[in-house]
Scaffold this active site. Structure first.
Site, PDB file in Angstrom:
ATOM      1  N   SER A 161       0.837  -1.065   0.061  1.00  0.00           N
ATOM      2  CA  SER A 161       0.026   0.061  -0.003  1.00  0.00           C
ATOM      3  C   SER A 161       0.848   1.292  -0.199  1.00  0.00           C
ATOM      4  O   SER A 161       1.954   1.329   0.487  1.00  0.00           O
ATOM      5  CB  SER A 161      -0.987   0.016   1.350  1.00  0.00           C
TER       6      SER A 161
HETATM    7  N1  SAH Z   1      -0.094  -5.452   4.106  1.00  0.00           N
HETATM    8  C1  SAH Z   1       0.746  -5.675   2.800  1.00  0.00           C
HETATM    9  C2  SAH Z   1      -0.185  -5.530   1.654  1.00  0.00           C
HETATM   10  C3  SAH Z   1      -0.712  -6.645   1.152  1.00  0.00           C
HETATM   11  S1  SAH Z   1      -1.729  -6.698  -0.270  1.00  0.00           S
HETATM   12  C4  SAH Z   1       1.922  -4.774   2.806  1.00  0.00           C
HETATM   13  O1  SAH Z   1       2.302  -4.050   3.868  1.00  0.00           O
HETATM   14  O2  SAH Z   1       2.773  -5.143   2.035  1.00  0.00           O
HETATM   15  C5  SAH Z   1      -3.014  -7.780   0.324  1.00  0.00           C
HETATM   16  C6  SAH Z   1      -2.589  -9.043   0.552  1.00  0.00           C
HETATM   17  O3  SAH Z   1      -3.804  -9.973   1.179  1.00  0.00           O
HETATM   18  C7  SAH Z   1      -2.279 -10.146  -0.707  1.00  0.00           C
HETATM   19  O4  SAH Z   1      -1.004 -10.453  -0.519  1.00  0.00           O
HETATM   20  C8  SAH Z   1      -3.267 -10.999  -0.637  1.00  0.00           C
HETATM   21  O5  SAH Z   1      -2.323 -12.315  -0.912  1.00  0.00           O
HETATM   22  C9  SAH Z   1      -3.458 -11.362   0.745  1.00  0.00           C
HETATM   23  N2  SAH Z   1      -4.875 -11.971   0.894  1.00  0.00           N
HETATM   24  C10 SAH Z   1      -6.019 -11.822  -0.018  1.00  0.00           C
HETATM   25  N3  SAH Z   1      -6.921 -12.503   0.644  1.00  0.00           N
HETATM   26  C11 SAH Z   1      -6.494 -12.949   1.779  1.00  0.00           C
HETATM   27  C12 SAH Z   1      -7.111 -13.947   2.906  1.00  0.00           C
HETATM   28  N4  SAH Z   1      -8.193 -14.191   2.860  1.00  0.00           N
HETATM   29  N5  SAH Z   1      -6.351 -14.129   3.849  1.00  0.00           N
HETATM   30  C13 SAH Z   1      -4.965 -13.757   3.976  1.00  0.00           C
HETATM   31  N6  SAH Z   1      -4.540 -13.031   2.996  1.00  0.00           N
HETATM   32  C14 SAH Z   1      -5.199 -12.635   2.002  1.00  0.00           C
END
Ligand code: SAH
Length: 214
Positions: free
Chosen positions: A61
């Site tokens: 993000s």
């Molecule tokens: N917080 C992260 C950004 C994550 S992007 C950072 O600081 O880099 C969102 C993430 O959520 C992705 O990696 C995706 O694989 C994950 N995601 C999507 N659905 C999910 C679920 N049900 N449980 C766990 N992770 C999930």
């Protein structure tokens, strides 16, 4: 400009400059080396005012969004926090600077492993990562003082509401797959008080209590 200068500039212009005031958040953002959380070819852009791609079509993000979501949790130190969507591990590192323990769930095993290795290397020993469906929460360690969902969901996942401690806060983007409202929800006894913070766009939360498929 080296990375430290870029980080300071980011802090002044995008974080403090856009209204983030929480000293815990500002201190955390000033410490975590964001460029380590993206691939080498993108490191020069790591402190710019936009999200960046990470493995598997996911994104880290925008710095301001990380700061804003963390500020919503109103952490003061000593808390137990759950993150859903570990991704690069950057948001987990920010949380780990403030909270006592961070539990983070990632559905993609490759991302989970890479984040785990990097956080170990950077000495964030208070982050525990597991591969799984974060929309189910993490019952074993519930209730949490704060829960942060870093992917967009069609609804507020019920298990996460249940795993929030009295007085705790849950931050989650809720809406369609292309646009969401950032919701900040506070538990007061059996009641949940919810507030819309701003519009945002996150990659989809895929799971039992999120989007059903890719
Ligand atoms: N917080 C992260 C950004 C994550 S992007 C950072 O600081 O880099 C969102 C993430 O959520 C992705 O990696 C995706 O694989 C994950 N995601 C999507 N659905 C999910 C679920 N049900 N449980 C766990 N992770 C999930």
């Amino acid at each position: 400009m080296d990375f430290a200068d870029m980080k300071n500039k980011m802090l002044e212009e995008q974080i403090r400059g856009k209204g983030i005031k929480d000293e815990f958040v500002l201190a955390a953002m000033s410490k975590v080396p964001r460029h380590r959380f993206v691939e080498e070819s993108l490191q020069e852009q790591a402190y710019n005012d936009y999200p960046l791609p990470i493995f598997g079509g996911q994104t880290i993000s925008q710095p301001y969004m990380v700061a804003l979501m963390t500020e919503c949790l109103q952490l003061k130190g000593g808390e137990k926090v759950l993150e859903v969507g570990t991704g690069s591990g950057y948001q987990a590192a920010i949380l780990a600077e403030i909270a006592d323990k961070v539990y983070s769930i990632e559905r993609d095993p490759h991302l989970a492993r890479a984040a785990c290795e990097l956080l170990n290397e950077l000495n964030y020993v208070n982050v525990i990562i597991k591969v799984g469906d974060g929309t189910l929460g993490w019952r074993e360690f519930a209730p949490f003082d704060g829960i942060i969902v870093t992917a967009g969901s069609p609804v507020v996942p019920q298990p996460l509401q249940e795993q929030l401690r009295d007085g705790g806060r849950l931050v989650v983007p809720v809406g369609s797959s292309s646009f969401q409202n950032l919701m900040c929800i506070e538990r007061k006894g059996s009641k949940l008080k919810s507030q819309e913070v701003c519009g945002c766009t996150f990659v989809p939360l895929i799971g039992n209590h999120g989007w059903k498929q890719e």
